[in-house]
Design a protein around this motif. Structure first.
Motif, mmCIF file in Angstrom:
data_model
loop_
_atom_site.group_PDB
_atom_site.id
_atom_site.type_symbol
_atom_site.label_atom_id
_atom_site.label_comp_id
_atom_site.label_asym_id
_atom_site.label_seq_id
_atom_site.Cartn_x
_atom_site.Cartn_y
_atom_site.Cartn_z
ATOM 1 N N GLU A 165 -0.344 5.046 10.113
ATOM 2 C CA GLU A 165 -0.055 5.450 8.738
ATOM 3 C C GLU A 165 -0.297 4.314 7.748
ATOM 4 O OE1 GLU A 165 3.623 7.124 5.924
ATOM 5 O OE2 GLU A 165 4.029 6.351 7.946
ATOM 6 N N THR A 166 0.238 3.133 8.057
ATOM 7 C CA THR A 166 0.114 2.036 7.103
ATOM 8 C C THR A 166 -1.313 1.503 7.048
ATOM 9 O OG1 THR A 166 0.856 0.428 8.775
ATOM 10 C CG2 THR A 166 2.533 1.382 7.332
ATOM 11 N N SER A 167 -2.017 1.513 8.178
ATOM 12 C CA SER A 167 -3.418 1.081 8.168
ATOM 13 C C SER A 167 -4.252 2.010 7.297
ATOM 14 C CB SER A 167 -3.980 1.070 9.595
ATOM 15 O OG SER A 167 -3.311 0.136 10.406
ATOM 16 N N ARG A 168 -4.074 3.303 7.473
ATOM 17 C CA ARG A 168 -4.842 4.273 6.682
ATOM 18 C C ARG A 168 -4.539 4.122 5.198
ATOM 19 N NH1 ARG A 168 -9.092 6.179 9.648
ATOM 20 N NH2 ARG A 168 -8.396 6.761 11.750
ATOM 21 N N ALA A 169 -3.272 3.869 4.850
ATOM 22 C CA ALA A 169 -2.917 3.677 3.445
ATOM 23 C C ALA A 169 -3.632 2.463 2.860
ATOM 24 C CB ALA A 169 -1.404 3.514 3.305
ATOM 25 N N ALA A 170 -3.909 1.470 3.713
ATOM 26 C CA ALA A 170 -4.598 0.258 3.274
ATOM 27 C C ALA A 170 -6.110 0.408 3.302
ATOM 28 C CB ALA A 170 -4.179 -0.913 4.148
ATOM 29 N N ASP A 178 3.750 -8.499 10.942
ATOM 30 C CA ASP A 178 4.287 -7.143 10.793
ATOM 31 C C ASP A 178 4.480 -6.928 9.300
ATOM 32 O OD1 ASP A 178 5.543 -4.730 10.809
ATOM 33 O OD2 ASP A 178 7.185 -5.313 12.144
ATOM 34 N N ILE A 179 3.396 -6.482 8.626
ATOM 35 C CA ILE A 179 3.414 -6.436 7.166
ATOM 36 C C ILE A 179 2.901 -5.095 6.632
ATOM 37 C CG2 ILE A 179 3.492 -8.891 6.660
ATOM 38 C CD1 ILE A 179 0.511 -9.006 6.629
ATOM 39 N N GLU A 180 3.168 -4.039 7.378
ATOM 40 C CA GLU A 180 3.044 -2.658 6.908
ATOM 41 C C GLU A 180 1.696 -2.350 6.251
ATOM 42 O OE1 GLU A 180 5.508 -0.524 7.787
ATOM 43 O OE2 GLU A 180 6.296 -2.301 8.792
ATOM 44 N N GLY A 181 0.628 -2.579 7.013
ATOM 45 C CA GLY A 181 -0.708 -2.220 6.554
ATOM 46 C C GLY A 181 -1.513 -3.380 6.025
ATOM 47 N N ALA A 182 -0.871 -4.477 5.684
ATOM 48 C CA ALA A 182 -1.574 -5.634 5.113
ATOM 49 C C ALA A 182 -2.090 -6.587 6.193
ATOM 50 C CB ALA A 182 -0.654 -6.381 4.152
ATOM 51 N N GLU A 183 -2.008 -6.184 7.458
ATOM 52 C CA GLU A 183 -2.406 -7.072 8.549
ATOM 53 C C GLU A 183 -3.879 -7.477 8.460
ATOM 54 O OE1 GLU A 183 1.289 -5.033 9.830
ATOM 55 O OE2 GLU A 183 -0.606 -4.295 8.998
ATOM 56 N N LEU A 184 -4.764 -6.520 8.204
ATOM 57 C CA LEU A 184 -6.188 -6.850 8.188
ATOM 58 C C LEU A 184 -6.514 -7.843 7.080
ATOM 59 C CD1 LEU A 184 -9.033 -6.512 9.273
ATOM 60 C CD2 LEU A 184 -9.300 -4.489 7.806
ATOM 61 N N GLY A 185 -5.996 -7.622 5.882
ATOM 62 C CA GLY A 185 -6.243 -8.546 4.782
ATOM 63 C C GLY A 185 -5.721 -9.936 5.080
ATOM 64 N N PHE A 218 0.857 -1.189 0.000
ATOM 65 C CA PHE A 218 0.000 0.000 0.000
ATOM 66 C C PHE A 218 0.896 1.243 0.000
ATOM 67 C CE2 PHE A 218 -2.383 -3.370 2.177
ATOM 68 C CZ PHE A 218 -3.472 -3.453 1.315
ATOM 69 N N PRO A 219 1.195 1.795 -1.173
ATOM 70 C CA PRO A 219 2.156 2.896 -1.254
ATOM 71 C C PRO A 219 1.694 4.148 -0.517
ATOM 72 C CG PRO A 219 0.995 2.618 -3.337
ATOM 73 C CD PRO A 219 0.619 1.448 -2.484
ATOM 74 N N THR A 220 2.678 4.858 0.020
ATOM 75 C CA THR A 220 2.451 6.153 0.649
ATOM 76 C C THR A 220 3.414 7.158 0.031
ATOM 77 O OG1 THR A 220 4.094 5.783 2.400
ATOM 78 C CG2 THR A 220 1.849 4.990 2.814
ATOM 79 N N GLU A 221 3.344 8.378 0.462
ATOM 80 C CA GLU A 221 4.220 9.418 -0.077
ATOM 81 C C GLU A 221 5.685 9.081 0.144
ATOM 82 O OE1 GLU A 221 5.058 14.191 0.625
ATOM 83 O OE2 GLU A 221 3.062 13.379 1.039
ATOM 84 N N SER A 222 5.999 8.434 1.270
ATOM 85 C CA SER A 222 7.396 8.106 1.577
ATOM 86 C C SER A 222 7.788 6.700 1.123
ATOM 87 C CB SER A 222 7.642 8.234 3.085
ATOM 88 O OG SER A 222 6.821 7.331 3.807
ATOM 89 N N ARG A 223 6.819 5.905 0.665
ATOM 90 C CA ARG A 223 7.092 4.538 0.207
ATOM 91 C C ARG A 223 6.413 4.340 -1.147
ATOM 92 N NH1 ARG A 223 5.993 0.991 5.733
ATOM 93 N NH2 ARG A 223 6.053 2.752 7.175
ATOM 94 N N ASP A 224 6.968 4.976 -2.143
ATOM 95 C CA ASP A 224 6.298 5.024 -3.448
ATOM 96 C C ASP A 224 7.126 4.412 -4.575
ATOM 97 O OD1 ASP A 224 8.272 6.933 -3.494
ATOM 98 O OD2 ASP A 224 7.009 8.552 -4.231
ATOM 99 N N ARG A 225 8.261 3.787 -4.244
ATOM 100 C CA ARG A 225 9.119 3.206 -5.273
ATOM 101 C C ARG A 225 8.766 1.730 -5.467
ATOM 102 N NH1 ARG A 225 13.953 0.473 -4.937
ATOM 103 N NH2 ARG A 225 14.130 0.957 -2.706
ATOM 104 N N VAL A 226 8.301 1.379 -6.664
ATOM 105 C CA VAL A 226 7.965 -0.016 -6.933
ATOM 106 C C VAL A 226 9.229 -0.863 -6.856
ATOM 107 C CG1 VAL A 226 7.092 -1.654 -8.638
ATOM 108 C CG2 VAL A 226 5.958 0.559 -8.340
ATOM 109 N N HIS A 227 9.184 -1.922 -6.061
ATOM 110 C CA HIS A 227 10.354 -2.786 -5.876
ATOM 111 C C HIS A 227 10.267 -4.044 -6.736
ATOM 112 C CE1 HIS A 227 13.868 -4.284 -3.752
ATOM 113 N NE2 HIS A 227 13.248 -5.449 -3.588
ATOM 114 N N GLU A 228 9.116 -4.724 -6.690
ATOM 115 C CA GLU A 228 8.924 -5.938 -7.475
ATOM 116 C C GLU A 228 7.479 -6.409 -7.324
ATOM 117 O OE1 GLU A 228 11.217 -9.261 -6.022
ATOM 118 O OE2 GLU A 228 10.860 -8.704 -3.938
ATOM 119 N N SER A 229 7.143 -7.457 -8.042
ATOM 120 C CA SER A 229 5.855 -8.124 -7.883
ATOM 121 C C SER A 229 6.028 -9.306 -6.929
ATOM 122 C CB SER A 229 5.336 -8.613 -9.244
ATOM 123 O OG SER A 229 4.132 -9.350 -9.093
ATOM 124 N N ILE A 230 5.067 -9.476 -6.021
ATOM 125 C CA ILE A 230 5.130 -10.573 -5.054
ATOM 126 C C ILE A 230 3.846 -11.390 -5.119
ATOM 127 C CG2 ILE A 230 6.653 -9.286 -3.500
ATOM 128 C CD1 ILE A 230 4.126 -8.931 -1.678
#
Length: 204
Positions: free
Chosen positions: A151-156, A121-128, A86-98
């Protein structure tokens, strides 16, 4: 049986594996270069009770893009625990497909008969990830160790309160891990910090 979801370089996996008199650690880390470091650390420590998977967990099976921080810290280093789908303003660089899988599907395919602890601990993906593990949570009632991050929850697309309310529907109670003392205090879902680590205890 300990599931380390977002294993990164293996700090929790190694800690758990060292203390298991029986059972196993299942470590999930989807980022390829971080996964290689995880493999090296497990091999270097000689543990045979850790099984590694280069996959993430979600509420459906799919391939998604994962993003990394675009800026380095002032000393030139990067934080290698901040990859997010879930990209944010500070984490917006695509790294790879997973690849993401559902934990419920994994449990059925492996025919696992127990699951005691899940660390997430998966940076916003916890609920999914938890939604994809709903049957597992009902069946095994594992203890859950979660990073809960505003921050990461809101991004998700959800709030930290929503995450804990969802778990409350499965009859869990919550303690917050204090820093730096490391003691447990009751966590109020309506009064959370921007970031905290939460232990979720099954009540039945």
């Amino acid at each position: 049986v300990f599931f380390d979801v977002g294993a990164n370089q293996g700090e929790f996996s190694l800690f758990a594996a060292k203390r298991l008199s029986a059972g196993k650690v299942f470590a999930f880390e989807p980022v390829s270069d971080v996964f290689q470091k995880l493999e090296r650390n497990v091999t270097a420590n000689g543990f045979r009770n850790i099984e590694l998977f280069r996959k993430g967990l979600g509420n459906k099976t799919e391939h998604v893009l994962i993003h990394a921080p675009s800026q380095r810290f002032a000393d030139g280093t990067r934080h290698e625990g901040l990859y997010t789908v879930f990209p944010t303003e500070s984490r917006d660089r695509v790294h790879e497909s997973i690849e993401l899988i559902r934990l419920d599907d994994f449990i059925k395919e492996r025919n696992l008969r127990s699951l005691d602890v899940i660390k997430l601990d998966i940076e916003g993906a916890e609920l999914g990830a938890l939604q994809g593990a709903a049957d597992t949570i009902k069946r095994f009632r594992p203890i859950l160790l979660l990073e809960v991050n505003e921050e990461t929850s809101r991004a998700a697309g959800y709030s930290p309160r929503h995450l804990l309310d969802w778990l409350s529907s499965f009859n869990y109670r919550f303690d917050q891990i204090t820093c730096p003392q490391g003691t447990l205090v009751p966590a109020d879902p309506g009064r959370l910090n921007n970031i905290q680590n939460v232990v979720c205890w099954p009540l039945s």
